[in-house]
Design an enzyme around this catalytic site. Sequence first.
Site, short mmCIF file in Angstrom:
data_model
loop_
_atom_site.label_atom_id
_atom_site.label_comp_id
_atom_site.label_asym_id
_atom_site.label_seq_id
_atom_site.Cartn_x
_atom_site.Cartn_y
_atom_site.Cartn_z
N ASP A 37 0.82 -1.19 -0.07
CA ASP A 37 -0.03 -0.11 0.07
C ASP A 37 1.03 1.24 0.03
O ASP A 37 1.98 1.00 0.49
CB ASP A 37 -0.81 0.19 1.38
CG ASP A 37 -2.31 -1.05 0.94
OD1 ASP A 37 -2.83 -1.20 0.16
OD2 ASP A 37 -2.98 -0.89 2.14
N LYS A 59 -4.10 2.87 -2.18
CA LYS A 59 -5.34 3.21 -1.84
C LYS A 59 -5.22 4.37 -1.04
O LYS A 59 -5.14 4.27 0.30
CB LYS A 59 -5.94 1.86 -1.35
CG LYS A 59 -6.08 0.74 -2.21
CD LYS A 59 -6.83 -0.33 -1.59
CE LYS A 59 -8.35 -0.01 -1.63
NZ LYS A 59 -9.25 0.26 -2.79
N MET A 172 -9.31 8.90 9.18
CA MET A 172 -10.00 9.27 7.72
C MET A 172 -11.21 10.42 7.95
O MET A 172 -11.82 10.52 7.49
CB MET A 172 -10.54 8.32 6.91
CG MET A 172 -9.28 7.00 6.53
SD MET A 172 -10.06 5.61 5.88
CE MET A 172 -10.84 4.86 7.43
#
Length: 260
Positions: A37, A59, A172
């Site tokens: 990632d 991502k 997030m």
Amino acid sequence: MMQQGKVFLVGAGPGDPELLTVKAVKAIAAGDVILIDDLVNPAVLEHARQNARVVPVGKRGGCKQTPQEFIERLMLAEAQAGQCVVRLKGGDPFIFGRGGEEREHLQAAGIAVEVVNGISSGLAAPASIGIPLTHRDWTQGAVFITGHGKTPEANPDWSALAKLNLTLVIYMGVARCAEIQSALLAGGKDGATPVAVIQSATGAQQAQLITRLADLPHDLAASGIGSPAIIVIGDVVRCADQFDAHACQEQFSLQARHSA
């Protein structure tokens, strides 16, 4: 008949390569194919074999992303071809890492899967500036939450969370911090509640902000801090290395007077 391979879902930790577990190092060393990632520190690849094939599968919100379906198909195809596949994720694969989805997909096809936990940024970020998520004087628990759900209907119930005397650890959440703040205040959360925002925890580019819930959107925008970041809301932020109770209280009192 070719023997099927195996997939390791490996947590690479929050950024500092020294925070890898011994088990993660062993899994990386065993990998024929490593899917890495964007948020993983590439320094961890020093543990990989020289002939291992490394496939970037980025991502990250707001950036070009590798489709999840492609990642799952690739893992399956390589494992069915007899390869040892390492899916290398930032943090922990089972904490907002889609590890559960990937494990289900692979097991449904008969592929052996082993999960190797990593240190989640939700643990490492606050600890990096002296914040304990639990503290007998301030709170007896913590809640790990995503800043946005898979669909609008699946978004967290911020009003309910506002009523809990627990540390809120938000992943997030930077892009929606104004909406989150508004919902928490509307739910009864005290505007004077301390908040920390930690970007790129344990990495060379780490940055942090200490503020109050009432000032969060303004101060975050002014700080220049962005994703990836962890937002910590709760009285445990008073333990932060940079916490200045007097300055924070003055800031909040000044705003309260201006709002009156």
